[in-house]
Design an enzyme around this catalytic site. Sequence first.
Site, short mmCIF file in Angstrom:
data_model
loop_
_atom_site.label_atom_id
_atom_site.label_comp_id
_atom_site.label_asym_id
_atom_site.label_seq_id
_atom_site.Cartn_x
_atom_site.Cartn_y
_atom_site.Cartn_z
N HIS A 254 13.74 35.66 8.99
CA HIS A 254 12.30 35.46 8.73
C HIS A 254 11.54 36.79 8.75
CE1 HIS A 254 12.76 31.05 9.70
NE2 HIS A 254 13.72 31.52 10.47
N SER B 11 2.30 59.67 -8.03
CA SER B 11 1.17 59.00 -8.66
C SER B 11 0.41 60.00 -9.51
CB SER B 11 0.25 58.44 -7.57
OG SER B 11 -1.06 58.26 -8.08
#
Lengths: 474, 474, 474, 474
Positions: B157, B278
């Site tokens: 999980h 970027s």
Amino acid sequence: MAKKQWGGRFAGSTDALMERLGESVSFDSRLALWDIRASRAHARMLGVRGIISPEDSRAILRGLDAIEKEVKAGKVAWDVSLEDVHTNIEAMLIARIGNAGKKLHTARSRNDQIATDVRLWLRDQIDDLLRKLRALRQALVALAEQYFHVILPGFTHLQHAQPVLFAHHLMAYHEMFSRDQERMDSCFARVNRMPLGAAALAGTPYPIDRNYVARLLGYPAVTENSIDSVSDRDTLIEFCSAAAITMMHLSRFCEELIIWATPEFQFIELPDAFCTGSSIMPQKKNPDVAELIRGKTGRVYGHLVSLLTLLKGLPLSYNRDLQEDKEPLFDCVETLRSCLRIFTALLPKLNVLQQNMTKAAEQGYTTATDLADYLTAKGVPFRTAHEIVGRIVAYGIKHGKALHEMTLEELQTFSKAITADARTCVTIEHSVRSRAARGGTAPQTVKKAINNAWKQLQKKKKSHAAAKQSVRSR
Amino acid sequence: MAKKQWGGRFAGSTDALMERLGESVSFDSRLALWDIRASRAHARMLGVRGIISPEDSRAILRGLDAIEKEVKAGKVAWDVSLEDVHTNIEAMLIARIGNAGKKLHTARSRNDQIATDVRLWLRDQIDDLLRKLRALRQALVALAEQYFHVILPGFTHLQHAQPVLFAHHLMAYHEMFSRDQERMDSCFARVNRMPLGAAALAGTPYPIDRNYVARLLGYPAVTENSIDSVSDRDTLIEFCSAAAITMMHLSRFCEELIIWATPEFQFIELPDAFCTGSSIMPQKKNPDVAELIRGKTGRVYGHLVSLLTLLKGLPLSYNRDLQEDKEPLFDCVETLRSCLRIFTALLPKLNVLQQNMTKAAEQGYTTATDLADYLTAKGVPFRTAHEIVGRIVAYGIKHGKALHEMTLEELQTFSKAITADARTCVTIEHSVRSRAARGGTAPQTVKKAINNAWKQLQKKKKSHAAAKQSVRSR
Amino acid sequence: MAKKQWGGRFAGSTDALMERLGESVSFDSRLALWDIRASRAHARMLGVRGIISPEDSRAILRGLDAIEKEVKAGKVAWDVSLEDVHTNIEAMLIARIGNAGKKLHTARSRNDQIATDVRLWLRDQIDDLLRKLRALRQALVALAEQYFHVILPGFTHLQHAQPVLFAHHLMAYHEMFSRDQERMDSCFARVNRMPLGAAALAGTPYPIDRNYVARLLGYPAVTENSIDSVSDRDTLIEFCSAAAITMMHLSRFCEELIIWATPEFQFIELPDAFCTGSSIMPQKKNPDVAELIRGKTGRVYGHLVSLLTLLKGLPLSYNRDLQEDKEPLFDCVETLRSCLRIFTALLPKLNVLQQNMTKAAEQGYTTATDLADYLTAKGVPFRTAHEIVGRIVAYGIKHGKALHEMTLEELQTFSKAITADARTCVTIEHSVRSRAARGGTAPQTVKKAINNAWKQLQKKKKSHAAAKQSVRSR
Amino acid sequence: MAKKQWGGRFAGSTDALMERLGESVSFDSRLALWDIRASRAHARMLGVRGIISPEDSRAILRGLDAIEKEVKAGKVAWDVSLEDVHTNIEAMLIARIGNAGKKLHTARSRNDQIATDVRLWLRDQIDDLLRKLRALRQALVALAEQYFHVILPGFTHLQHAQPVLFAHHLMAYHEMFSRDQERMDSCFARVNRMPLGAAALAGTPYPIDRNYVARLLGYPAVTENSIDSVSDRDTLIEFCSAAAITMMHLSRFCEELIIWATPEFQFIELPDAFCTGSSIMPQKKNPDVAELIRGKTGRVYGHLVSLLTLLKGLPLSYNRDLQEDKEPLFDCVETLRSCLRIFTALLPKLNVLQQNMTKAAEQGYTTATDLADYLTAKGVPFRTAHEIVGRIVAYGIKHGKALHEMTLEELQTFSKAITADARTCVTIEHSVRSRAARGGTAPQTVKKAINNAWKQLQKKKKSHAAAKQSVRSR
């Protein structure tokens, strides 16, 4: 509301919406018998290895036996607040035998338990589906024998191409379902490995004996990595993919039955018992069974996509998303089972309208290739022969004449290479008979294919049993 | 516009839009070398069987050799008006050697020709992909050895569950890619059957020898039914399904890399060479390679759906729809190949931040299960032990104390069964070491798994070669 | 290798494999003109708002004009090492005008730039597709008028159900494509919002004027949230879903054409220009265009699945996975465009074999419902009437008699309510004429539907133009 | 076994397997109340138009009222041998009121009946889902207000990109769900057309009044073509596609929650009531609700694929395949409903760990862009500024210094353009505040977005009610 297995560190109780969204017992209760079977093997091993006392082990086994009886009798009321089938059964066990029941879950987790249950269950389902595939193949081969001499037009682009034996057409489907059986066999081998013992994800500190449990459960092998064991759902996807291909094959056959049953084709008539009528049109007799199976193809494709989507980008190891693996799988199995079963029941009851098939085979210049091959045999290059016959066909269409209706003189205006024997070579019987190389439609070739199929169908029974015992080697 | 192979019976010429919609040479030209290879075997057989003269056969072989050279040299300008790669090559052959070239197409059709070409091509691709899968597995096992002693938190999980060896985590992926290799092997066996000789759909009246051609092309078996041979696309779907599962495995690994590379996790650093920045944010270093692979999963899933849709409800035998089978297949192969390649190149360059992993493994009460198991060993039923430890954890969270930071007295307020030795059992090293049953994360167990993997990786080379020779038996 | 836009913080250079996997200019160069258009508006705004100097703004505009000309002339050689179309164009700009070129990227990022480019491009594509859908509808309505009086059997379950006008059948498809147009319109409205100004994800500190840019680019609205703007791909999925439905409609029509063109049906003949033949069977004329379109349905379905898979579980905001959004979208647009175009070209050239249709309409007891309705009108409850006629049909099949071939006496043995006028009510003309309620197949009703369609087709031109100007209100 | 509605012409009875495969009442019984509603309107019209007597009409209405009560009370035992909900209800009606009951089916067929029922039902479901979408949006906006001043790192590539308001991040999801609402509205408009009156496929000879029935059922429009009416399933696909996009949005949010809840991130804590623990690991608290929703995305994607596959290549008009349309649709509605409901319940109970978010926002050089922009404002071309800051970041990583921890001198070694004010511009508060253009993350801008959202949420209630009344114009 029942007490959760994991409540210790929690302050609040579970939201009612969450309980409903999260429960799985409404669909995973179908695994109950397999869960009990796995628990029984686990409990026995715990006892043998001294992880729990022999008395506790025996008490658990007795308790599980009793619960199994109740499940079989349909007497169990599953409690949704207990989430899943595993917790339900454990709670029943504790209610029945007390503290000993609390020891069953030693050295395992629901993560490896569910992975084990699903594989146990799926193994049995594949076994059953393999039997059903074999039955379908048998029905096909029997039908091919029954109508052995019937000729129908072979189609490409749904246009008449060349005459073929109806038996040959049926045996094409036999090949498809044979491959389906191979694929299911391959899948079975990968399903047939036991994950129990992986516990939550890291294995367990208890001195368990995984091989012993595997032997009890008939697994020839155990999985090799505990993290992978609880997060792997490959075989479910592989199964659904194999099921999708089988449904695709059925959908193709059904499409043909639907087309063949039109008033325009009239190649077959479907039995009343597999058709329905219309609530408004009294004359209707609809090929429902074929349409329903064709429609159910989408269902299985969809389930495959569900499972692929589910697993995409999921980090290791177990994530709750994986609970969503069961409903698509269950429905794939049920859909495939019922489609195979009904299709196999339908086949021997098909009313094959032989004369219509044969008449159609003679239409549409289906033996034009034979004429071209005839010319080639006389030394005309194939490409040239193809062109000559193309012009003969255009002439035939214009004057409404089939090839065998043209006079020798007419034919010879297109090529001097044509002589009297050309007339025989354009009959459908000659055409079919001539295609005698392996895999072709000539009666003697198809006969051989049928005999081979019967042999394979015999052999199959043995080899699959063998596969079950085979130890995984990779 | 070039002359069509099939122009004989046609009055009008092909519409320009139709020509563009229908042409396939813009993508099937990649099959050129395999088409030539198949044609060569076919021509040789035609000569040997006396279907064409030895001179014609030799002329064709010489012609094909010359064309092959041109293809390899990239000198061929494919003609879209000639529809496909087969017709292009045949036209070149005729242009080059004249009438003999027109005889190559004797006893075959484009229907069996394309089926043969694709299988020849796919066989080579699978061979290559199997090598790439093996290389990936080698890279994984090598990495597992390199970081053998590193512990990280095992997740369920995406929460800390239990400490595991990083090597064990890597070996989970090794298992997945091993299964992928098994599936590709299974698929290979089904690809490896020769359809040539089915002709248009019914077989051919020429006295061909299919087994001879199969031997020349290295096929251990021929297909059994001519109708099936030209309409079957099962192996393409099966391949794409296997590819989809492999991409799914890669997507899971990539998801983990992306999460591990966050500033919050800092379990790994990706090498500059596999990242980009970027255009606007100067500080960015993005895990592009992992994101691109994860994204390409959708691509392969989509192609699988395309092929399944394509085949659904298609009547036998060949239909033009089937032309749409190639682009999805080609792109699946290319996508899988490039993803496997780059991922394998990336792995050894991962910067594993071992200390961060270990520190994380100590957080989140990852050894709570060990404490519960400790209690069970002292005779507390597992369910009760689970609850006790749950309360200890709740206490720890409230007071900001890890398990190993609690005093014996604190622990004993929860259970009198706790004694001094409990303190050792909650260290991550002890936890990992204790999970020694087969498949578990204990170092000695993982070491064995690694050794086994190396053995398998050796063996594999032989067994696959063997698979290639194995004769189909069903 | 060219210098990266983002190289500042990087020590190593990009791996060659990575460069190949990551580049997009090989497919996104088709956005070049739209990228330039967006850059032009951005540069103008930067100048107007004083973010860059008027001179720089003008220099950029001139530079972009020059590059646009080169792109249109096909003179640009795209550099794969510069990754994408945006960086290529920026590099060309800098090469051409120097430092001013470096200022174009002020106040924007590739993240909002690509989102803007795709929307600009898609808007133009949808415009074009809407025109093509309208053209298809026009062709349908024209065909319906041309064959207005032709009756064919309406089918359910591919069985003859009730006689209908061929025009009515065609108008059913007109309805489908009308809905497709509605869906495309809805999608257009959501595409038509400008994300530029979102920058990397958070907006920009520069005093930009998004509304001004939007006006320049003809966007009636701007997006409302910068994070959403760079991570949203909804409209691409919505477009592909709409395209998938249209392809599904085309696939149904194509399936009918293929069935209608069989020698068994002979309802239509397809024009030579849209068919092909066989390389081996000289008589073949195959409905290739219909098969290809039907096959291409799978392609578009697959792309939809790709995009859905791509986006599943992707955290905000931009992730490199999103680069994979373009190829499926581009191919969806091209596939839909070419299918619509060729299908519209095909329709007026269909050779409708009216007599065969009419003859078929008289077979299969298509007017049995009319007889049941006749009985109901005489007071027999519908369910009872249905049963009576069911028995009459069974009798007819057994004795080879159509309803209109039975004598009054024969009919009356099944029900005394039958009188002489029953004989007229079972003709196909009467049957068709009687279904005059709105939406039914009666000639006057269908005529009305045709007239309405023409009116809508007129109106549509206006309303779509209006939609383009409409400001988003939600 | 009950008598079939269509038994007249049939000799044999239905096969038991067929009956099971073909029955739909086990799932379509959920349409019972909508079926009764449609029947009531039909019966009233039959009476008003004199097609049946006023007495019969009244008897039917009374009978339907009584059956409705039983259905509501859950007292009805559906008979599988009666196939579907329609036939079951009709049989009950006849059992209750005799011959008059047999007249209800006059002038309709199950083909138009089921199309009408599904649209009636779906309309109500969409209405409900629109309410649930609105509730979710309200919860989002409320949460955005509650944590208005919290800053977290905005992510691209799951790397820290720029600081953003948590409220801004939440409002990104608000935008997504707003679009979902638009799409559902568009879909609603297309669902909201009445097919009743199309009968089997051709319309009906009875003088029915479709507009009257439409008014009774609240449909603003009727469908225009009877053949299309019974074979169209577009709106089901469109609905499932819209549902798939909404699930995709939820899956993205859930992915973020799961990542944010890891011990590494600790951005949020999920409430106990929406988590579960582990059966073996006492410390576990798992984000089950988020995982389950993410997992259910696959389910809805799968259903969409099922429906698309189902319809592909299906000839007109009704085919029995279409029975397979209901289960995917039903499950899509239920899945979407429960996911929306529980997610909306979860949101206000999230424990947002503000300090952790803020601390993270300061890490990872999130304000590097601001420094680049600062340089640009000082006249450095953007591309150059980007490179300078890239080098500063590389320096920072090497020396373990954040931007705001560097001295002015250190910064100036990279560029002389940097002066003292640079130190303020690299704080996260300044960074957020500066992005004030429309759509950006500045507090005043986000505040405006929140206010707009509240206004829209008010307006929505009216406009949707309006949409229901709007007459279809195309």
